[in-house]
Design a protein around this motif. Structure first.
Motif, PDB file in Angstrom:
ATOM      1  N   GLU A 410       0.844  -1.191   0.000  1.00  0.00           N
ATOM      2  CA  GLU A 410       0.000   0.000   0.000  1.00  0.00           C
ATOM      3  C   GLU A 410       0.882   1.245   0.000  1.00  0.00           C
ATOM      4  O   GLU A 410       1.893   1.302   0.709  1.00  0.00           O
ATOM      5  N   PRO A 411       0.524   2.267  -0.771  1.00  0.00           N
ATOM      6  CA  PRO A 411       1.326   3.493  -0.796  1.00  0.00           C
ATOM      7  C   PRO A 411       1.376   4.148   0.582  1.00  0.00           C
ATOM      8  O   PRO A 411       0.509   3.899   1.432  1.00  0.00           O
ATOM      9  N   PRO A 412       2.386   4.982   0.826  1.00  0.00           N
ATOM     10  CA  PRO A 412       2.482   5.651   2.131  1.00  0.00           C
ATOM     11  C   PRO A 412       1.257   6.513   2.403  1.00  0.00           C
ATOM     12  O   PRO A 412       0.687   7.112   1.493  1.00  0.00           O
ATOM     13  N   SER A 413       0.886   6.585   3.674  1.00  0.00           N
ATOM     14  CA  SER A 413      -0.302   7.338   4.064  1.00  0.00           C
ATOM     15  C   SER A 413       0.021   8.728   4.575  1.00  0.00           C
ATOM     16  O   SER A 413      -0.885   9.484   4.914  1.00  0.00           O
ATOM     17  N   ARG A 414       1.300   9.059   4.645  1.00  0.00           N
ATOM     18  CA  ARG A 414       1.705  10.356   5.149  1.00  0.00           C
ATOM     19  C   ARG A 414       2.961  10.813   4.414  1.00  0.00           C
ATOM     20  O   ARG A 414       3.615  10.008   3.733  1.00  0.00           O
ATOM     21  N   PRO A 415       3.318  12.080   4.507  1.00  0.00           N
ATOM     22  CA  PRO A 415       4.516  12.559   3.801  1.00  0.00           C
ATOM     23  C   PRO A 415       5.769  11.792   4.182  1.00  0.00           C
ATOM     24  O   PRO A 415       5.924  11.338   5.329  1.00  0.00           O
ATOM     25  N   LEU A 416       6.652  11.644   3.217  1.00  0.00           N
ATOM     26  CA  LEU A 416       7.924  10.979   3.473  1.00  0.00           C
ATOM     27  C   LEU A 416       8.828  11.878   4.306  1.00  0.00           C
ATOM     28  O   LEU A 416       8.627  13.097   4.357  1.00  0.00           O
ATOM     29  N   PRO A 417       9.845  11.298   4.955  1.00  0.00           N
ATOM     30  CA  PRO A 417      10.767  12.133   5.741  1.00  0.00           C
ATOM     31  C   PRO A 417      11.417  13.196   4.865  1.00  0.00           C
ATOM     32  O   PRO A 417      11.702  12.955   3.682  1.00  0.00           O
ATOM     33  N   PRO A 418      11.646  14.396   5.405  1.00  0.00           N
ATOM     34  CA  PRO A 418      12.321  15.445   4.616  1.00  0.00           C
ATOM     35  C   PRO A 418      13.671  14.962   4.107  1.00  0.00           C
ATOM     36  O   PRO A 418      14.431  14.310   4.823  1.00  0.00           O
ATOM     37  N   GLY A 419      13.940  15.233   2.842  1.00  0.00           N
ATOM     38  CA  GLY A 419      15.206  14.828   2.250  1.00  0.00           C
ATOM     39  C   GLY A 419      15.236  13.402   1.754  1.00  0.00           C
ATOM     40  O   GLY A 419      16.315  12.896   1.399  1.00  0.00           O
ATOM     41  N   PHE A 420      14.090  12.725   1.702  1.00  0.00           N
ATOM     42  CA  PHE A 420      14.067  11.359   1.179  1.00  0.00           C
ATOM     43  C   PHE A 420      14.651  11.366  -0.231  1.00  0.00           C
ATOM     44  O   PHE A 420      14.203  12.109  -1.094  1.00  0.00           O
ATOM     45  N   PRO A 421      15.672  10.550  -0.499  1.00  0.00           N
ATOM     46  CA  PRO A 421      16.391  10.647  -1.779  1.00  0.00           C
ATOM     47  C   PRO A 421      15.539  10.204  -2.959  1.00  0.00           C
ATOM     48  O   PRO A 421      14.833   9.205  -2.897  1.00  0.00           O
ATOM     49  N   ARG A 422      15.650  10.952  -4.037  1.00  0.00           N
ATOM     50  CA  ARG A 422      14.915  10.625  -5.253  1.00  0.00           C
ATOM     51  C   ARG A 422      15.842  10.313  -6.416  1.00  0.00           C
ATOM     52  O   ARG A 422      15.387   9.826  -7.447  1.00  0.00           O
ATOM     53  N   ASP A 423      17.135  10.591  -6.268  1.00  0.00           N
ATOM     54  CA  ASP A 423      18.035  10.408  -7.401  1.00  0.00           C
ATOM     55  C   ASP A 423      18.562   8.984  -7.517  1.00  0.00           C
ATOM     56  O   ASP A 423      18.798   8.492  -8.621  1.00  0.00           O
ATOM     57  N   TYR A 424      18.733   8.292  -6.385  1.00  0.00           N
ATOM     58  CA  TYR A 424      19.307   6.951  -6.460  1.00  0.00           C
ATOM     59  C   TYR A 424      18.473   5.906  -5.726  1.00  0.00           C
ATOM     60  O   TYR A 424      18.899   4.764  -5.571  1.00  0.00           O
ATOM     61  N   CYS A 425      17.286   6.261  -5.264  1.00  0.00           N
ATOM     62  CA  CYS A 425      16.463   5.356  -4.468  1.00  0.00           C
ATOM     63  C   CYS A 425      15.104   5.209  -5.137  1.00  0.00           C
ATOM     64  O   CYS A 425      14.488   6.206  -5.535  1.00  0.00           O
ATOM     65  N   MET A 426      14.616   3.971  -5.292  1.00  0.00           N
ATOM     66  CA  MET A 426      13.347   3.783  -5.992  1.00  0.00           C
ATOM     67  C   MET A 426      12.530   2.657  -5.381  1.00  0.00           C
ATOM     68  O   MET A 426      13.068   1.693  -4.820  1.00  0.00           O
ATOM     69  N   ALA A 427      11.209   2.790  -5.498  1.00  0.00           N
ATOM     70  CA  ALA A 427      10.275   1.752  -5.076  1.00  0.00           C
ATOM     71  C   ALA A 427      10.176   0.689  -6.162  1.00  0.00           C
ATOM     72  O   ALA A 427      10.158   1.005  -7.348  1.00  0.00           O
ATOM     73  N   THR A 428      10.102  -0.577  -5.744  1.00  0.00           N
ATOM     74  CA  THR A 428       9.882  -1.667  -6.698  1.00  0.00           C
ATOM     75  C   THR A 428       8.529  -2.298  -6.419  1.00  0.00           C
ATOM     76  O   THR A 428       8.300  -2.863  -5.348  1.00  0.00           O
ATOM     77  N   PHE A 429       7.653  -2.183  -7.392  1.00  0.00           N
ATOM     78  CA  PHE A 429       6.286  -2.678  -7.275  1.00  0.00           C
ATOM     79  C   PHE A 429       6.253  -4.139  -7.695  1.00  0.00           C
ATOM     80  O   PHE A 429       6.626  -4.482  -8.820  1.00  0.00           O
ATOM     81  N   TYR A 430       5.806  -5.012  -6.786  1.00  0.00           N
ATOM     82  CA  TYR A 430       5.768  -6.458  -7.027  1.00  0.00           C
ATOM     83  C   TYR A 430       4.325  -6.968  -6.965  1.00  0.00           C
ATOM     84  O   TYR A 430       3.787  -7.180  -5.882  1.00  0.00           O
ATOM     85  N   PRO A 431       3.677  -7.193  -8.109  1.00  0.00           N
ATOM     86  CA  PRO A 431       2.295  -7.694  -8.107  1.00  0.00           C
ATOM     87  C   PRO A 431       2.241  -9.215  -8.022  1.00  0.00           C
ATOM     88  O   PRO A 431       1.801  -9.906  -8.957  1.00  0.00           O
ATOM     89  N   ILE A 432       2.664  -9.765  -6.896  1.00  0.00           N
ATOM     90  CA  ILE A 432       2.772 -11.212  -6.766  1.00  0.00           C
ATOM     91  C   ILE A 432       1.388 -11.857  -6.832  1.00  0.00           C
ATOM     92  O   ILE A 432       0.407 -11.316  -6.330  1.00  0.00           O
ATOM     93  N   GLN A 433       1.328 -13.001  -7.485  1.00  0.00           N
ATOM     94  CA  GLN A 433       0.100 -13.762  -7.692  1.00  0.00           C
ATOM     95  C   GLN A 433      -0.952 -12.946  -8.438  1.00  0.00           C
ATOM     96  O   GLN A 433      -2.150 -13.077  -8.194  1.00  0.00           O
TER      97      GLN A 433
END
Length: 730
Positions: A410-433
């Motif tokens: 489930e996507p986050p329900s609140r803002p991410l911590p300040p400074g959460f990196p966007r240049d080298y960090c990424m979410a991987t979506f896994y639609p298992i089954q």
């Protein structure tokens, strides 16, 4: 950034070129005496230092020798295309020059195209292919910024001349005769930056790794050996699994510090953490403190008490709100990336436990949902990486991927911590089954894909979403439950991969690929490679080329075979994850939802193929492949068709076993005991054939392999359950 350039000038393909002098391939071999020495020197190259000269010499020399190898086969001129060290002056005759843009002789050749290479930007893997007649000679140019791009450009040039690498090894190659070389002016950059397979075992071989490079795939596991070969081929090495907490803060692992209230650990480093108020000493009396004994408060509160809930890759995550526990966890993890066994990793999967539970303490609950808590931990890990970079301890680029899966899908329900990196960090979506009857964006799929569509939107495109970073996708073309069944995804992938791309995904892999004996699974891997490089790939054209080139005069039969195979196993998720376990335990209701029925019944809602329809498609597959094998086939084509048939037989028997068990249970409940016994005998017969098949279920990860094809059905227990119900001899 420097620019790598490969130039080719070939003889014998145009009337304006003299064939008498042949073709010389020139390459800068660095400190190596010959290109052959440089190309095979990956074990001597220091890949992790700042000096790229030996790196470039190795990969570019290898690229030159690959071009030489295939050109000799394609032209039938095994004595031509000699490879020599680059020189200030070009030799007589036709020449292939592989070099760096700052080399003066390369720049002089580049001027033949009036190219301003310093103005071109291809990224680390892109390239420019240019072919034309220049000063009476045909000049072919491969220009790239980095050695990986040059290697991919060499393979793409060979592809455009007709080479195909459908699966690993020579049997998977199709290398045609080369009569003429057309003009080219093509600029290429990959649609997806990371392309490949999720794995964590040393189970590939050189043929598999070469197949990856030749198809421009770059994502494989750090656990593979040798690392040097993967460096040479530009394959990015990935580390990190669900067992990270166990490895770096495992509650039963020895506490690595000199605890103030424990004797016998004085040789350990000074304890950097405050003494635990819950410390009770060496509870198990083994003479050493464990992490849990030293700091019970670091671990999850469950039912009002602290528990050592981490069980390798499952269980209950540690108390993520505890700053000391998190400092120890991320500190140990980063040390492994800087100087430990992960020091050659290019990408780290920063994963929590596999569908783990979460601490119930007040501070953890205050952090929000499991996803909210997890993203705070991801942020703290990235801060530790940034500190290592700032201190000069971490000097290589390193990407971080984290989970959008299971308990944290489930996507986050609140803002991410300040400074959460966007240049080298990424979410991987896994639609298992997920469902493969329907494409992911099909609104008619209510059984499984509806929630995945909603969740993907929440991560990728909802205007109110909190996560705004990069996105990766991890698919399941051989998920554990499939156990290497030859499922065909050709039409699914043709739609779903562009859908993922439009959602913002720029990294893509799938889990548990087999590394040999692909059979019809070769199309999945080959098509995936083509689509990930170019998301606008014309899949209809790809299929026409694939079947014609791979199967020759059997192409028509195999094209129809694949179409039936795709329908035969389209409902594989429901079959393996809903029907099979219910057969195994003899549930009263074997078909609990409208996505899978045994057969069509009047007035009954049906959202996917029935089991009876799947078996009927299997009959069509059998007829088509037998007709293909009856043709007069070249040996290479016959071997490919035979491998397809062997893989198909595994699926054919699997469905037959399910059907016999279903009919036996149905007959018992209808009071037709004689009919039930007949179906049980059919099931036993097929089960024995499946039990003897110990090959079809190998070649994937240990996680997805099975001892035999009967075990892989996940329903072997149905035989005993049926026997008990019939009071039959065991």
């Amino acid at each position: 950034m420097c620019v790598i350039v490969c130039f080719a000038i070939f003889a014998g393909w145009t009337a304006s070129t003299s064939a008498a002098s042949g073709t010389t391939i020139l390459v800068d071999t660095g400190s190596f005496e010959t290109a052959a020495a440089a190309a095979s020197a990956e074990g001597e190259v220091v890949w992790l230092d700042d000096d790229l000269v030996d790196d470039n010499a190795c990969t570019l020399s290898f690229a030159a020798l690959e071009v030489q190898r295939y050109l000799r086969r394609m032209t039938g001129r095994p004595a031509d295309f000699a490879v020599a060290r680059s020189a200030a002056r070009l030799p007589p005759g036709d020449v292939l020059v592989v070099g760096l843009a700052h080399d003066p002789h390369v720049r002089r050749v580049a001027q033949l195209f009036n190219a301003r290479l310093e103005h071109m930007e291809f990224g680390p893997e892109g390239y420019w292919l240019k072919s034309a007649i220049v000063e009476g000679r045909r000049v072919v140019l491969i220009a790239a910024q980095e050695r990986r791009g040059a290697l991919y450009g060499a393979y793409d040039l060979l592809y455009r001349w007709g080479c195909r690498w459908f699966d690993p090894g020579e049997q998977g190659e199709d290398v045609p005769d080369l009569d003429a070389l057309p003009d080219l002016d093509v600029t290429q950059r990959p649609s997806f930056t990371s392309r490949g397979f999720l794995a964590w075992e040393n189970r590939g071989d050189s043929a598999f790794l070469l197949w990856m490079a030749r198809n421009r795939l770059n994502y494989w596991t750090l656990e593979q050996e040798p690392h040097a070969l993967m460096h040479k081929l530009g394959i990015r090495m990935i580390c990190g699994r669900h067992d990270a907490e166990h490895e770096f803060i495992g509650p039963r692992k020895p506490y690595p510090y000199d605890h103030r209230r424990f004797a016998g650990d004085e040789a350990q480093p000074r304890d950097p953490y405050a003494e635990s108020l819950e410390f009770k000493g060496d509870l198990d009396g083994d003479g050493q403190l464990s992490y849990f004994e030293a700091h019970p408060e670091w671990y999850a509160l469950v039912g009002g008490r602290r528990v050592p809930g981490i069980e390798v890759n499952r269980g209950t995550n540690y108390c993520t709100s505890n700053a000391d526990a998190t400092a120890e966890f991320v500190g140990n993890y980063v040390r492994a990336l800087v100087e430990g066994r992960f020091r050659e990793a290019d990408i780290v999967r920063f994963w929590a436990l596999d569908v783990g539970k979460w601490c119930e303490c007040e501070n953890c609950r205050a952090q929000g949902s499991p996803t909210d808590r997890y993203l705070q931990l991801v942020h703290r890990f990235c801060q530790e990486l940034d500190e290592a970079r700032a201190a000069g301890r971490l000097r290589r680029p390193l990407e971080v991927t984290f989970l959008a899966y299971g308990d944290v899908v489930e996507p986050p329900s609140r803002p991410l911590p300040p400074g959460f990196p966007r240049d080298y960090c990424m979410a991987t979506f896994y639609p298992i089954q997920r469902c493969y009857v329907h494409r992911l964006d099909d609104p008619d799929c209510t059984a499984r894909n509806e929630r995945y569509r909603r969740q993907l939107t929440g991560w990728a495109s909802d205007p109110e979403r909190h996560y705004r970073g990069k996105l990766a996708v991890g698919e399941y073309y051989n998920v554990r439950g499939f156990n290497s069944l030859p499922v065909c995804f050709m039409h699914t992938m043709a739609v779903d991969i562009p859908t993922y791309f439009r959602a913002g995904a720029r990294s893509f892999d799938y889990m548990h690929v087999t590394t040999a004996r692909w059979g019809s699974k070769a199309l999945t891997n080959y098509q995936m490679a083509r689509q990930l490089w170019d998301v606008q790939t014309d899949c209809d054209a790809l299929w026409r080329d694939y079947f014609a080139r791979r199967y020759g005069n059997a192409a028509g039969h195999l094209r129809r075979f694949y179409a039936s195979l795709e329908q035969m196993l389209a409902n594989v998720t429901e079959i393996k994850y809903t029907l099979a376990p219910r057969l195994n335990t003899g549930e009263a209701v074997l078909f609990p939802n409208s996505h899978l029925r045994f057969r069509s019944e009047p007035g009954e809602l049906r959202e996917g193929p029935t089991l009876a329809e799947s078996i009927e498609h299997g009959r069509s597959c059998r007829e088509l492949i037998q007709s293909a094998l009856a043709l007069d086939l070249p040996p290479a084509v016959r071997a490919r068709v035979r491998e397809d048939e062997e893989c198909f037989a595994y699926a054919e028997r699997t469905l037959a076993y399910y059907a016999a068990c279903v009919q036996a249970f149905t007959a018992i409940r209808a009071g037709q005991r004689d009919e039930a016994r007949a179906h049980l005998e059919d099931a036993r017969h097929v089960a024995e054939e499946l039990r003897r098949d110990e090959i079809s279920t190998q070649g994937s990860s240990a996680h997805a392999n099975a001892a035999n094809a009967l075990e892989a059905t996940r329903a072997a227990g149905a035989l005993q359950r049926l026997a008990d119900l019939l009071d039959a001899p065991r």
